[in-house]
Design a protein around this motif. Sequence first.
Motif: not given
Length: 170
Positions: A150-153, A129-136, A8-12
Motif C-alpha cells: 500500500y506504499g511506503v508512506p 489482511i494488512a495491518p491485521f497480519v502486520p507485514c509492515h 477512515p484512517t489518517p493514511v486513507g
Amino acid sequence: MIDAQLVPTPVGPLVLLSREGVLVAAGFTADPSQLFIRLTPDLRAEGLEVVDDLGPASEAVRAYLAGDLTALDAVPLSQPGTPTRRRLHAALREVKPGTTVSYGELAVLAGLPRTAARAAGSACSQNLIAPFVPCHRVLPSSGGYGGYYYGVPVKEWLLAHESGAIANPK
C-alpha cells in the motif's frame, strides 16, 4: 456473501472484507473490489456487498487508531496459503507493535531456516489482511523501509503510530 466496510484512517480508507464474521481481506484502498479480486475464486463466487458496520473488526480498527495497539490481534481471520505461508503469517501476528524484524528473523520466528528469508518476503507481499497480519513490521536487513503493498508512506505511518511517534486521538 462477502461484506465490505470502508473505515477512515489518517493514511486513507482501510477496506475490511469479512465472511460470516471472519476477516478475509483488509487493505488501504478506497475500492473494495481491489481486495475482492485478490480473494480465492470460491470466495469471489459469493459476491460482495458494502455494509455500514462490520462490528468487531471495525471496532478493533478504531481502537487501534486510538492507541490500543493490540486491538487487531483479537479479530478472527482466514487467508489461504501453503503451510509455510500460514506459519509465516502466524509468526507475523506474534511480532509486537512498536517492534520490527527482518525477513530472516521472521523466517526464524516461524521455525523455518534463516535461509527462508525469500519465503518470508513472498508471504509479506501476498498478505491479504494488512495491518491485521502486520507485514509492515518487517524491514530489510540492509536498512530502510523496503516495499509495502500500500506504499511506503503508509508503512512509515503505521510504524510511527505503533512506536508512539504520532499523538493518538482521544
